[in-house]
Design a protein around this motif. Structure first.
Motif, PDB file in Angstrom:
ATOM      1  N   ASN A 134       1.025  -4.197   5.905  1.00 27.61           N
ATOM      2  CA  ASN A 134       0.789  -3.656   4.810  1.00 27.61           C
ATOM      3  C   ASN A 134      -1.011  -3.853   4.565  1.00 27.61           C
ATOM      4  OD1 ASN A 134       3.444  -3.410   4.423  1.00 27.61           O
ATOM      5  ND2 ASN A 134       3.409  -4.773   2.846  1.00 27.61           N
ATOM      6  N   TYR A 135      -1.201  -2.573   4.254  1.00 28.74           N
ATOM      7  CA  TYR A 135      -2.852  -2.266   4.206  1.00 28.74           C
ATOM      8  C   TYR A 135      -3.202  -1.711   2.579  1.00 28.74           C
ATOM      9  CZ  TYR A 135      -3.460  -4.034   8.831  1.00 28.74           C
ATOM     10  OH  TYR A 135      -3.429  -4.411   9.976  1.00 28.74           O
ATOM     11  N   ARG A 136      -4.289  -1.932   1.844  1.00 25.66           N
ATOM     12  CA  ARG A 136      -4.526  -1.429   0.859  1.00 25.66           C
ATOM     13  C   ARG A 136      -6.012  -1.013   0.875  1.00 25.66           C
ATOM     14  NH1 ARG A 136      -2.321  -4.934  -3.702  1.00 25.66           N
ATOM     15  NH2 ARG A 136      -3.131  -6.506  -2.341  1.00 25.66           N
ATOM     16  N   GLY A 137      -6.487  -0.156   0.124  1.00 28.99           N
ATOM     17  CA  GLY A 137      -7.844   0.364  -0.106  1.00 28.99           C
ATOM     18  C   GLY A 137      -7.854   0.795  -1.457  1.00 28.99           C
ATOM     19  N   THR A 138      -9.239   1.044  -1.970  1.00 21.02           N
ATOM     20  CA  THR A 138      -9.450   1.495  -3.276  1.00 21.02           C
ATOM     21  C   THR A 138     -10.577   2.249  -3.216  1.00 21.02           C
ATOM     22  OG1 THR A 138      -8.498  -0.540  -4.529  1.00 21.02           O
ATOM     23  CG2 THR A 138      -9.744   1.083  -5.817  1.00 21.02           C
TER      24      THR A 138
END
Length: 107
Positions: free
Chosen positions: A66-70
């Motif tokens: 899982n990866y997350r960016g803003t």
């Protein structure tokens, strides 16, 4: 056929998620990939149109790929205009996500 579009909030940070990134051949979860999301004005290809913003996505600790960016505040988006988020890992394009720009609360 109508495709439902995600909403990009104008003037607000937007969270972008990729869940369960796996190796195509081995199905092993990829927890150390270089993943980016490009918010663009075109849905033709990952390099077409104008890039509004590039977002680096980081691995979510103790997850299975899982990866997350803003994003930043995206103040240059135009109300009711279509955009696309292109997610790439290393040199491979993984997703093309259609979006529409709106102000938060106008839905």
């Amino acid at each position: 056929m109508s495709v439902e579009k995600l909403i990009l909030d104008i003037g607000e940070p937007n969270s972008i998620f990729l869940e369960g990134l796996q190796n195509h051949a081995t199905l092993a979860y990829q927890n150390s990939a270089t993943v980016t999301a490009s918010i663009r004005t075109s849905g033709v290809s990952a390099t077409s149109g104008t890039e509004i913003e590039a977002v680096t996505m980081t691995y979510v600790a103790a997850s299975d790929g899982n990866y997350r960016g803003t994003s930043g505040s995206l103040t240059t988006l135009t109300l009711d205009t279509d955009y696309w988020i292109w997610i790439t890992a290393s040199r491979y394009t993984l997703r093309r996500i259609p979006c529409r720009a709106e102000f938060r609360g106008i839905r």
